[in-house]
Design a protein around this motif. Structure first.
Motif, mmCIF file in Angstrom:
data_model
loop_
_atom_site.group_PDB
_atom_site.id
_atom_site.type_symbol
_atom_site.label_atom_id
_atom_site.label_comp_id
_atom_site.label_asym_id
_atom_site.label_seq_id
_atom_site.Cartn_x
_atom_site.Cartn_y
_atom_site.Cartn_z
ATOM 1 N N ASN A 144 7.970 -7.253 -6.786
ATOM 2 C CA ASN A 144 7.091 -7.869 -5.787
ATOM 3 C C ASN A 144 7.038 -9.362 -6.112
ATOM 4 O O ASN A 144 7.083 -9.728 -7.290
ATOM 5 C CB ASN A 144 5.677 -7.254 -5.923
ATOM 6 N N LYS A 147 -0.451 -7.336 -7.888
ATOM 7 C CA LYS A 147 -0.238 -5.886 -7.679
ATOM 8 C C LYS A 147 0.602 -5.315 -8.825
ATOM 9 O O LYS A 147 0.384 -4.183 -9.253
ATOM 10 C CB LYS A 147 0.482 -5.638 -6.352
ATOM 11 N N ASN A 178 0.808 -1.221 0.000
ATOM 12 C CA ASN A 178 0.000 0.000 0.000
ATOM 13 C C ASN A 178 0.839 1.268 0.000
ATOM 14 O O ASN A 178 0.537 2.221 -0.726
ATOM 15 C CB ASN A 178 -0.884 0.019 1.258
ATOM 16 N N MET A 179 1.900 1.283 0.831
ATOM 17 C CA MET A 179 2.664 2.526 0.962
ATOM 18 C C MET A 179 3.445 2.852 -0.318
ATOM 19 O O MET A 179 3.324 3.959 -0.835
ATOM 20 C CB MET A 179 3.568 2.457 2.199
ATOM 21 N N ASN A 201 13.608 -9.093 -7.457
ATOM 22 C CA ASN A 201 14.184 -7.949 -6.719
ATOM 23 C C ASN A 201 15.551 -7.566 -7.265
ATOM 24 O O ASN A 201 15.900 -6.381 -7.324
ATOM 25 C CB ASN A 201 14.353 -8.302 -5.233
ATOM 26 N N SER A 223 4.584 -11.653 -5.900
ATOM 27 C CA SER A 223 3.412 -12.140 -6.649
ATOM 28 C C SER A 223 3.002 -11.107 -7.696
ATOM 29 O O SER A 223 3.290 -9.916 -7.565
ATOM 30 C CB SER A 223 2.255 -12.422 -5.683
ATOM 31 N N VAL A 260 9.508 -3.454 2.031
ATOM 32 C CA VAL A 260 8.912 -4.692 2.557
ATOM 33 C C VAL A 260 8.676 -4.523 4.055
ATOM 34 O O VAL A 260 9.166 -3.577 4.668
ATOM 35 C CB VAL A 260 9.805 -5.937 2.279
HETATM 36 N N1 LIG Z 1 1.084 1.446 5.396
HETATM 37 C C1 LIG Z 1 1.491 2.427 6.203
HETATM 38 O O1 LIG Z 1 0.709 3.280 6.647
HETATM 39 C C2 LIG Z 1 2.960 2.540 6.583
HETATM 40 C C3 LIG Z 1 3.374 3.626 7.380
HETATM 41 C C4 LIG Z 1 4.742 3.741 7.710
HETATM 42 C C5 LIG Z 1 5.649 2.808 7.274
HETATM 43 N N2 LIG Z 1 5.205 1.752 6.502
HETATM 44 C C6 LIG Z 1 6.201 0.750 6.100
HETATM 45 O O2 LIG Z 1 6.116 0.538 4.703
HETATM 46 C C7 LIG Z 1 6.532 -0.797 4.407
HETATM 47 C C8 LIG Z 1 5.512 -1.397 3.466
HETATM 48 O O3 LIG Z 1 4.258 -1.346 4.119
HETATM 49 P P1 LIG Z 1 2.926 -1.604 3.306
HETATM 50 O O4 LIG Z 1 1.815 -1.062 4.146
HETATM 51 O O5 LIG Z 1 3.099 -1.149 1.910
HETATM 52 O O6 LIG Z 1 2.905 -3.224 3.345
HETATM 53 P P2 LIG Z 1 1.947 -4.250 2.597
HETATM 54 O O7 LIG Z 1 0.803 -3.535 1.969
HETATM 55 O O8 LIG Z 1 1.676 -5.360 3.568
HETATM 56 O O9 LIG Z 1 2.878 -4.809 1.444
HETATM 57 C C9 LIG Z 1 4.046 -5.539 1.640
HETATM 58 C C10 LIG Z 1 4.478 -5.978 0.239
HETATM 59 O O10 LIG Z 1 5.743 -6.604 0.332
HETATM 60 C C11 LIG Z 1 5.745 -7.652 -0.623
HETATM 61 N N3 LIG Z 1 6.790 -8.616 -0.332
HETATM 62 C C12 LIG Z 1 6.758 -9.715 0.473
HETATM 63 N N4 LIG Z 1 7.930 -10.371 0.409
HETATM 64 C C13 LIG Z 1 8.717 -9.673 -0.442
HETATM 65 C C14 LIG Z 1 10.038 -9.866 -0.937
HETATM 66 N N5 LIG Z 1 10.791 -10.898 -0.526
HETATM 67 N N6 LIG Z 1 10.513 -8.993 -1.840
HETATM 68 C C15 LIG Z 1 9.779 -7.933 -2.280
HETATM 69 N N7 LIG Z 1 8.524 -7.699 -1.834
HETATM 70 C C16 LIG Z 1 8.001 -8.563 -0.935
HETATM 71 C C17 LIG Z 1 4.357 -8.239 -0.493
HETATM 72 O O11 LIG Z 1 4.076 -9.028 -1.647
HETATM 73 P P3 LIG Z 1 2.902 -10.137 -1.710
HETATM 74 O O12 LIG Z 1 1.631 -9.390 -1.750
HETATM 75 O O13 LIG Z 1 3.202 -10.877 -2.954
HETATM 76 O O14 LIG Z 1 3.092 -10.967 -0.455
HETATM 77 C C18 LIG Z 1 3.519 -6.976 -0.389
HETATM 78 O O15 LIG Z 1 3.130 -6.507 -1.679
HETATM 79 C C19 LIG Z 1 6.650 -1.544 5.736
HETATM 80 O O16 LIG Z 1 8.000 -1.724 6.081
HETATM 81 C C20 LIG Z 1 5.969 -0.617 6.729
HETATM 82 O O17 LIG Z 1 6.585 -0.679 8.014
HETATM 83 C C21 LIG Z 1 3.892 1.597 6.155
#
Ligand SMILES: NC(=O)c1ccc[n+]([C@@H]2O[C@H](COP(=O)([O-])OP(=O)(O)OC[C@H]3O[C@@H](n4cnc5c(N)ncnc54)[C@H](OP(=O)(O)O)[C@@H]3O)[C@@H](O)[C@H]2O)c1
Length: 275
Positions: free
Chosen positions: A38, A43, A15-16, A59, A40, A73
């Motif tokens: 990514n 997305k 999402n981010m 990657n 899968s 991630v």
């Molecule tokens: N969302 C927020 O509000 C927010 C705020 C501050 C910081 N963050 C930080 O932003 C980061 C991402 O958060 P998010 O909310 O975007 O997470 P998310 O929506 O859960 O997405 C995580 C993504 O990482 C992918 N992934 C898993 N294993 C991977 C790998 N080995 N190599 C590359 N990609 C991989 C997943 O793919 P699959 O779908 O294929 O499993 C998924 O698309 C996190 O570290 C989080 O702490 C987020």
């Protein structure tokens, strides 16, 4: 629009990163300079279709092609992903690394990549998803002024950027801006309930509260007055607002906010030790 256009590669398409790259493209950054990996496909397919950007399930490929890498991630996957990148991709000293993972300290990335990387740690907050975020940023000594300007531009696409001198300040920013939306929702909910208790329909009560919050935030952001002066300007002596404000003051709202922020900072510090 600056002419500092670099190939920026997002590792992870959650999402981010989707919000950040969506904001960049909306703001005029060329889609041809944004690449994403990514594991899968769904997305990636959606991003390709929506923005015409280059995507890959590899990657390594994205890290090789990118000048700037945004590690996106989940924190618990970061070690595995970074160690794998370091082992398979060369030239880290020529790339700018940005991490957006919550909680994970800069020292961890020096463990994964070595000490001579240029690293920016960013803590975006959830309203970045709607283009109204606050991002706290810290850079190490290898990050140049032009790198900083580039990173500022990237995160300004989804809100405002606040550069911090010390990494520890990220825990405070997290406790205010990261957790803040939850505090505001909690407070807004209590105001909605108070209106409902006095007979206002639930939808109308919610509309009153959320539009008032939006309006107050807009007034604050467009004004040079301090927040306390703005509060005074809408509080006529002896009027109804003064009566309401007095109740909050008697309950020592200031002390409650301080305790809430202190508790969240302490928890951020504890969680940083878990990684
Ligand atoms: N969302 C927020 O509000 C927010 C705020 C501050 C910081 N963050 C930080 O932003 C980061 C991402 O958060 P998010 O909310 O975007 O997470 P998310 O929506 O859960 O997405 C995580 C993504 O990482 C992918 N992934 C898993 N294993 C991977 C790998 N080995 N190599 C590359 N990609 C991989 C997943 O793919 P699959 O779908 O294929 O499993 C998924 O698309 C996190 O570290 C989080 O702490 C987020």
């Amino acid at each position: 629009m600056s002419n500092d256009i670099r190939t920026i590669g997002f590792i992870g398409a959650g999402n981010m990163p989707q919000s950040i790259l969506g904001g960049m493209i909306k703001g005029g950054y060329p889609a041809s300079s944004i690449i994403v990996s990514n594991p899968s496909r769904p997305k990636l397919d959606m991003l390709e279709e929506k923005y015409g950007i280059y995507t890959s399930q590899d990657n390594h490929e994205i890290a090789r092609k990118a000048d700037v890498i945004v590690l996106s991630v989940k924190p618990q996957l970061m070690r595995e992903v970074c160690e794998d990148l370091k082992a398979n991709v060369q030239g880290w000293e020529d790339k700018l690394i940005i991490t957006i993972a919550a909680g994970l300290r800069m020292d961890s990335y020096y463990e994964y990549f070595g000490n001579n990387i240029a690293l920016v740690r960013v803590m975006p907050n959830t309203p970045s998803l709607v283009g109204e975020g606050v991002s706290g940023l810290v850079a190490d000594a290898n990050v140049s002024t032009t790198d900083r300007d580039f990173v500022t531009r990237v995160f300004d696409f989804v809100g405002i950027t606040i550069w911090l001198e010390e990494e520890d300040a990220i825990d405070v920013l997290g406790a205010v801006a990261g957790s803040g939306p939850a505090y505001f929702f909690e407070f807004m909910h209590t105001l909605q309930r108070a209106a409902e208790e006095l007979g206002i329909d639930s939808e109308q009560a919610r509309a009153m509260v959320q539009q008032t919050c939006l309006g107050a935030a807009k007034m604050a952001s467009e004004s040079d007055f301090s927040l306390i002066d703005l509060r005074k300007q809408v509080t006529s002596k002896g009027g109804s607002t003064a009566k309401g404000v007095e109740v909050y003051q008697q309950a020592e709202l200031g002390k409650i906010s301080q305790r809430a922020v202190n508790a969240a900072v302490a928890r951020n510090q504890e969680m940083a030790k878990l990684f």
